[in-house]
Every structure is written in structure tokens, then in C-alpha cells.
Motif scaffolding. Structure first.
Motif, PDB file in Angstrom:
ATOM      1  N   THR A  39       0.827  -1.206   0.000  1.00 36.72           N
ATOM      2  CA  THR A  39       0.000   0.000   0.000  1.00 36.72           C
ATOM      3  C   THR A  39       0.860   1.254   0.000  1.00 36.72           C
ATOM      4  O   THR A  39       1.921   1.290   0.642  1.00 36.72           O
ATOM      5  CB  THR A  39      -0.916   0.009   1.242  1.00 36.72           C
ATOM      6  N   GLU A  40       0.406   2.256  -0.692  1.00 35.53           N
ATOM      7  CA  GLU A  40       1.080   3.551  -0.746  1.00 35.53           C
ATOM      8  C   GLU A  40       1.354   4.065   0.673  1.00 35.53           C
ATOM      9  O   GLU A  40       0.474   4.078   1.525  1.00 35.53           O
ATOM     10  CB  GLU A  40       0.185   4.538  -1.499  1.00 35.53           C
ATOM     11  N   HIS A  58      -1.535   1.672  -8.692  1.00 35.66           N
ATOM     12  CA  HIS A  58      -2.325   2.899  -8.629  1.00 35.66           C
ATOM     13  C   HIS A  58      -1.890   3.794  -7.472  1.00 35.66           C
ATOM     14  O   HIS A  58      -1.223   3.353  -6.536  1.00 35.66           O
ATOM     15  CB  HIS A  58      -3.818   2.567  -8.537  1.00 35.66           C
ATOM     16  N   LYS A  59      -2.297   5.059  -7.583  1.00 40.74           N
ATOM     17  CA  LYS A  59      -1.850   6.077  -6.635  1.00 40.74           C
ATOM     18  C   LYS A  59      -3.021   6.977  -6.260  1.00 40.74           C
ATOM     19  O   LYS A  59      -3.895   7.222  -7.082  1.00 40.74           O
ATOM     20  CB  LYS A  59      -0.729   6.906  -7.265  1.00 40.74           C
ATOM     21  N   GLN A  60      -3.007   7.445  -5.017  1.00 41.84           N
ATOM     22  CA  GLN A  60      -4.047   8.369  -4.561  1.00 41.84           C
ATOM     23  C   GLN A  60      -4.039   9.623  -5.419  1.00 41.84           C
ATOM     24  O   GLN A  60      -2.995  10.207  -5.690  1.00 41.84           O
ATOM     25  CB  GLN A  60      -3.795   8.756  -3.099  1.00 41.84           C
ATOM     26  N   TRP A  61      -5.217  10.021  -5.854  1.00 36.27           N
ATOM     27  CA  TRP A  61      -5.354  11.178  -6.733  1.00 36.27           C
ATOM     28  C   TRP A  61      -6.496  12.023  -6.205  1.00 36.27           C
ATOM     29  O   TRP A  61      -7.650  11.715  -6.395  1.00 36.27           O
ATOM     30  CB  TRP A  61      -5.630  10.707  -8.163  1.00 36.27           C
ATOM     31  N   ALA A  64     -10.490  11.375  -2.724  1.00 38.22           N
ATOM     32  CA  ALA A  64     -10.969   9.991  -2.659  1.00 38.22           C
ATOM     33  C   ALA A  64     -10.934   9.327  -4.027  1.00 38.22           C
ATOM     34  O   ALA A  64     -11.816   8.541  -4.370  1.00 38.22           O
ATOM     35  CB  ALA A  64     -12.381   9.964  -2.092  1.00 38.22           C
ATOM     36  N   LYS A  65      -9.914   9.626  -4.823  1.00 40.19           N
ATOM     37  CA  LYS A  65      -9.813   9.059  -6.168  1.00 40.19           C
ATOM     38  C   LYS A  65      -8.464   8.394  -6.354  1.00 40.19           C
ATOM     39  O   LYS A  65      -7.497   8.722  -5.678  1.00 40.19           O
ATOM     40  CB  LYS A  65     -10.005  10.158  -7.220  1.00 40.19           C
ATOM     41  N   ASP A  66      -8.432   7.459  -7.289  1.00 33.84           N
ATOM     42  CA  ASP A  66      -7.207   6.760  -7.640  1.00 33.84           C
ATOM     43  C   ASP A  66      -6.827   7.096  -9.074  1.00 33.84           C
ATOM     44  O   ASP A  66      -7.696   7.319  -9.923  1.00 33.84           O
ATOM     45  CB  ASP A  66      -7.402   5.238  -7.527  1.00 33.84           C
ATOM     46  N   THR A  92       0.235   1.853  -4.731  1.00 33.09           N
ATOM     47  CA  THR A  92      -0.401   0.635  -4.217  1.00 33.09           C
ATOM     48  C   THR A  92      -0.476  -0.386  -5.350  1.00 33.09           C
ATOM     49  O   THR A  92      -0.660  -0.009  -6.506  1.00 33.09           O
ATOM     50  CB  THR A  92      -1.816   0.946  -3.695  1.00 33.09           C
ATOM     51  N   SER A 180     -10.126   5.720 -14.042  1.00 38.32           N
ATOM     52  CA  SER A 180      -8.928   6.037 -13.256  1.00 38.32           C
ATOM     53  C   SER A 180      -7.668   5.953 -14.106  1.00 38.32           C
ATOM     54  O   SER A 180      -6.735   6.737 -13.939  1.00 38.32           O
ATOM     55  CB  SER A 180      -8.808   5.079 -12.060  1.00 38.32           C
TER      56      SER A 180
END
Length: 223
Positions: A39-40, A58-61, A64-66, A92, A180
Motif C-alpha cells: 500500500t502507498e 495505482h496512486k491516490q489522486w 478519494a480518487k485513484d 499501491t 482512473s
């Protein structure tokens, strides 16, 4: 390990004399669909060399978005993005389908680099390739409109996952995942796909997506 997984990145680029060390210091881990490998923000303590299955990185964007950075397939490396000053995973990794990977500690990986020049060079080329890809994606996010990003996302997903007998993309992704990966929202993706469906550019039925007019789809992409 070598005979069972001939495409394992670690074994493929290491000296035969190093195989015993790999066997002693590695473990094969199995994962299920939806399982998170790391996890990131977690300490980057391990590297993963994918043997089977598909992974979305994937990465937090935003709040509350990936943002899906890439898809990893057998032969790819995971965890290397955590190398650096802070030694934390900046992304992640989540399984899109069940599979397995060879896992080693960061310390053993650094030792392997010192012993195996071929592995060190291959990792350098891997980082260079991913840097170019990141720059390409950044350019797209800034300069390409949303239709271009969605078009490129669909073509890339088809290339990665292939198609079934009916020409539909072998899609392991949800519509939210596709959004995403394209750097947009689900609502925008839904609207664009409906528009393209009416124009006959794509055919959408439930989860199935089929590209009907590839040339026209490519026309949305900024090269």
C-alpha cells in the motif's frame, strides 16, 4: 525456480552462480483477485517479481480518487518505485486476477545488484522506460483532452488484455478502473462511451467493450 518460471525478471538477469542465493533468500507468494500486495505509504521492504496474474499499480489522486499508473504482467517487477531517499512505497499494487510472485527483501535485492551487472543494467533500463512512460502520461494529462485520454486508455487496455472471440476487450477492469487509468471521472467516461456508441466507434454492452472504428478512435489521440 528457473525451470518453473523462465520469465522471472530476477532469475533471467542474474548469474547462474547466484541461483542458489536466490532460492535461499526468496519466497513464492500467491495472491487472490482483489488482494493488495503493498500500500502507498508503507515502508518499501520487499521487491516482487511477477510470475502469474495481472496487477494494477495505482496512486491516490485527490481526496478519494485513484489514478492507475500501469498494469503489471508476468515478467514485470513490483516494489522498485519504493527505492529512494525515503524508502516508502509511493503507489499501491492490487491484483486484478489471481497469480503468484517471487518476493525478496530490499536488502537482498541491493546485494543482487552488486553481484549481477546484468541485473543492474536491466533495472536501469526499466527505470528509464518507466520515466519515459511517466513523462508521456504527464504530457497527456496536461495537453490531451479527455476523449484523447479515454481513446488511448481503451487501446492500451486492449493491447494488455487482448480480446475474446467476439472482439470484446478481455476486460478485468471496472468502468471506474478505466476512468482512473484515463485520468477522468466515471461520469465523464460513461458519457463519452455512450456518445461513441451512438457514432459506432465502440460497442458497449454491460461490461463488454468492443472497438469498432480503430482509426477514428486513434484520431482523438495527440501524438
Amino acid at each position: 525456480m528457473i525451470s518453473d518460471h523462465p520469465h522471472c525478471f530476477l532469475c533471467k538477469h542474474s548469474l547462474p552462480e547466484w541461483y542458489d542465493a536466490i532460492a535461499a533468500r526468496s519466497e513464492i507468494v500467491a495472491f487472490k483477485r482483489g488482494q493488495v500486495l503493498f500500500t502507498e505509504g508503507e515502508p518499501a521492504s520487499h521487491f516482487y517479481f511477477l510470475h502469474g496474474g495481472t496487477i494494477k499499480v495505482h496512486k491516490q489522486w485527490g481526496a478519494a480518487k485513484d489514478l492507475i499508473i500501469k498494469f503489471a504482467a508476468p515478467g514485470d517487477v513490483l516494489g522498485h518505485r519504493g527505492m529512494g531517499k525515503e524508502q516508502h512505497f509511493p503507489v499501491t499494487a492490487t491484483a486484478l486476477e489471481a497469480g503468484s510472485a517471487c518476493r525478496i527483501s530490499t536488502e537482498f535485492f541491493l546485494s543482487s545488484l552488486k553481484v549481477n551487472n546484468g541485473l543492474a543494467i536491466s533495472m536501469m533500463m526499466l527505470y528509464a522506460g518507466e520515466l519515459q512512460e511517466a513523462e508521456h502520461k504527464m504530457r497527456n494529462m496536461v495537453h490531451m483532452d479527455v476523449k484523447g485520454r479515454i481513446a488511448e486508455a481503451l487501446l492500451t487496455i486492449r493491447q494488455v488484455f487482448g480480446t475474446d472471440a467476439g472482439g470484446n476487450i478481455n476486460n478485468l477492469l471496472t468502468k471506474q478502473d478505466i476512468a482512473s487509468y484515463a485520468g477522468t471521472t466515471y461520469e465523464t467516461l460513461f458519457k463519452v462511451l455512450n456518445e461513441w456508441g451512438q457514432e459506432g466507434i465502440v460497442a458497449v454492452s454491460g461490461k463488454d467493450i468492443r472497438i469498432e472504428k480503430e482509426k477514428k478512435l486513434k484520431g482523438f489521440i495527440l501524438y
